[in-house]
Design an enzyme around this catalytic site. Structure first.
Site, PDB file in Angstrom:
ATOM      1  N   ARG A  79       9.141   2.622  -4.988  1.00  0.00           N
ATOM      2  CA  ARG A  79       8.968   3.375  -3.878  1.00  0.00           C
ATOM      3  C   ARG A  79      10.432   3.654  -2.957  1.00  0.00           C
ATOM      4  O   ARG A  79      11.281   3.985  -3.661  1.00  0.00           O
ATOM      5  CB  ARG A  79       8.061   2.616  -2.642  1.00  0.00           C
ATOM      6  N   LYS A  97       0.540  -1.966  10.803  1.00  0.00           N
ATOM      7  CA  LYS A  97       0.186  -0.348  10.572  1.00  0.00           C
ATOM      8  C   LYS A  97      -1.361  -0.289   9.744  1.00  0.00           C
ATOM      9  O   LYS A  97      -1.761   0.616   9.815  1.00  0.00           O
ATOM     10  CB  LYS A  97       1.373   0.122   9.540  1.00  0.00           C
TER      11      LYS A  97
HETATM   12  C1  LIG Z   1       3.007  -1.996   4.785  1.00  0.00           C
HETATM   13  C2  LIG Z   1       4.361  -2.546   4.492  1.00  0.00           C
HETATM   14  C3  LIG Z   1       4.380  -3.999   4.727  1.00  0.00           C
HETATM   15  C4  LIG Z   1       3.230  -4.863   5.094  1.00  0.00           C
HETATM   16  O1  LIG Z   1       2.414  -5.002   3.580  1.00  0.00           O
HETATM   17  P1  LIG Z   1       1.144  -5.735   3.606  1.00  0.00           P
HETATM   18  O2  LIG Z   1       0.779  -5.594   2.168  1.00  0.00           O
HETATM   19  O3  LIG Z   1       0.166  -5.426   4.524  1.00  0.00           O
HETATM   20  O4  LIG Z   1       1.443  -6.982   4.084  1.00  0.00           O
HETATM   21  C5  LIG Z   1       5.713  -4.724   4.257  1.00  0.00           C
HETATM   22  N1  LIG Z   1       6.782  -3.850   4.165  1.00  0.00           N
HETATM   23  C6  LIG Z   1       6.767  -2.647   4.311  1.00  0.00           C
HETATM   24  C7  LIG Z   1       7.973  -1.874   3.994  1.00  0.00           C
HETATM   25  C8  LIG Z   1       5.677  -1.954   4.198  1.00  0.00           C
HETATM   26  O5  LIG Z   1       5.583  -0.563   4.399  1.00  0.00           O
END
Ligand SMILES: *Cc1c(COP(=O)(O)O)cnc(C)c1O
Length: 359
Positions: free
Chosen positions: A132, A37
């Site tokens: 979150r 993402k």
């Molecule tokens: C974006 C996200 C990740 C990945 O995070 P990074 O810091 O890019 O490694 C993992 N878990 C969730 C739930 C996320 O939203």
């Protein structure tokens, strides 16, 4: 025709980073889910992750996951943002796993999964302090008792998210707390839970320091693979490449001007009160890039003799006084991107993308 601004994406470097993260984690018996993402789920990047050996992918947007499927990617994919109630049908259709925290959504996932004769895997998100998504421990008993009777789903894992909203760092203590909750959850549902998912990139530092609880067996890693950085811990991983993404754009004006505006000063175009240091007359370049293209606070000129003075919707203003190259209008300036700028740049319709590097 390709014009600037342009994002140059080196797939070989992403593949390399994916392979290194995978190897590093496998030495500690941790599975890696590759999170795409950070670059808006670019299919080419997802394929570079796979070329680096990553088997399981994840993205926060079901729209991106649908694009993976259209591109022929058949790997297991986890949806990382808790599903919208209005969209559970697509979640069942296109992803095998989703992270969840709302029983109503899980119930609806079960309903559609059953209709499609599928079993959808649920990772129950636990909030261990970042505030979150996720349930608090006091909701655990009721939540599990509710979802254990839902057909069409299985409780595949528990997970937590850190270093995002609250900026809370993963520690041995908060991940032990997650492990503890996993044990309680197993008792409540009367069977074992396959996955304890201990966060993303910011949890790699715990692994480096040998502070990761043994029971954590999965990390969901995006930023480290894409950028070789960890924004939560404010560091670069020395063993990863930091320049898989480079942004280029061209100079549209060069002038020697004062460093402080003259005239009556109000607000800038985004309503902020600008502040200036008086450095006398400086050589300034304007490049074709602005807040409409991407989040400007996360970009750094590759040439450390160039500094960013600021920008508005369409213009980025640079101080090139100390640059030794005889820069001219039409010349290209290159930038490294931080996570926030990468996310926005890859979404921008104004920024062309060029892929380089064999995978
Ligand atoms: C974006 C996200 C990740 C990945 O995070 P990074 O810091 O890019 O490694 C993992 N878990 C969730 C739930 C996320 O939203």
């Amino acid at each position: 025709m390709q014009t600037s601004p342009k994002l140059i994406i080196n797939l070989a470097k992403i593949k390399h980073n994916a392979a290194r993260v995978l190897r590093f984690c496998s030495l500690k018996e941790i599975d890696v889910i590759g999170v795409v993402k950070g670059c808006s789920g670019l299919v080419e990047v997802a394929k570079a992750f796979i070329a680096g050996g990553i088997v399981n992918l994840a993205d926060s947007r079901i729209e991106n996951i649908i694009e993976f499927r259209s591109a022929g990617i058949k790997n297991e994919v986890t949806l990382l943002r808790i599903p919208r109630l209005s969209n559970v049908k697509n979640v069942i259709e296109y992803s095998e796993i989703s992270v969840n925290s709302e029983v109503e959504v899980i119930k609806s996932l079960g309903y559609y999964a059953k209709m499609k004769k599928k079993i959808h895997k649920i990772v129950l998100m636990i909030d261990v302090g970042d505030l979150r998504e996720g349930i608090l421990e006091e909701e655990l008993f009721d939540t599990l008792n509710y979802i254990k009777n839902i057909e069409g789903i299985c409780l595949y894992g528990v997970g937590t998210n850190l270093g995002c909203f609250g900026g809370v760092k993963p520690t041995r203590q908060n991940l032990n707390y997650l492990v503890n909750i996993a044990c309680k959850a197993e008792k409540i549902i009367g069977s074992s839970i396959e996955v304890i998912s201990g966060g993303g990139t910011s949890s790699l530092t715990l692994l480096e320091n040998n502070e990761m609880p043994n029971e954590v067996n999965q990390l969901r890693v995006g930023e480290a693979i894409l950028l070789g950085t960890d924004v939560t811990n404010n560091k670069n991983f020395e063993w990863l490449e930091q320049d898989a993404f480079v942004l280029e754009t061209e100079i549209i004006e060069i002038k020697e001007k004062p460093s402080v505006p003259f005239g009556e000063v109000g607000r800038d175009s985004f309503g902020n009160k600008p502040k200036f240091n008086d450095k006398g007359i400086i050589k300034r370049a304007i490049v074709a890039l602005g807040k409409q293209d991407l989040y400007l606070n996360g970009i750094m000129p590759k040439d450390n003799k160039i500094s960013v003075l600021g920008g508005s919707s369409d213009h980025l203003i640079l101080d090139i006084t100390n640059n030794d190259n005889d820069l001219k209008v039409g010349d290209t300036i290159k930038f490294d991107l931080g996570y926030s700028s990468l996310v926005s740049a890859t979404c921008s319709k104004y920024i062309q993308k060029e892929f380089v590097g064999e995978i």
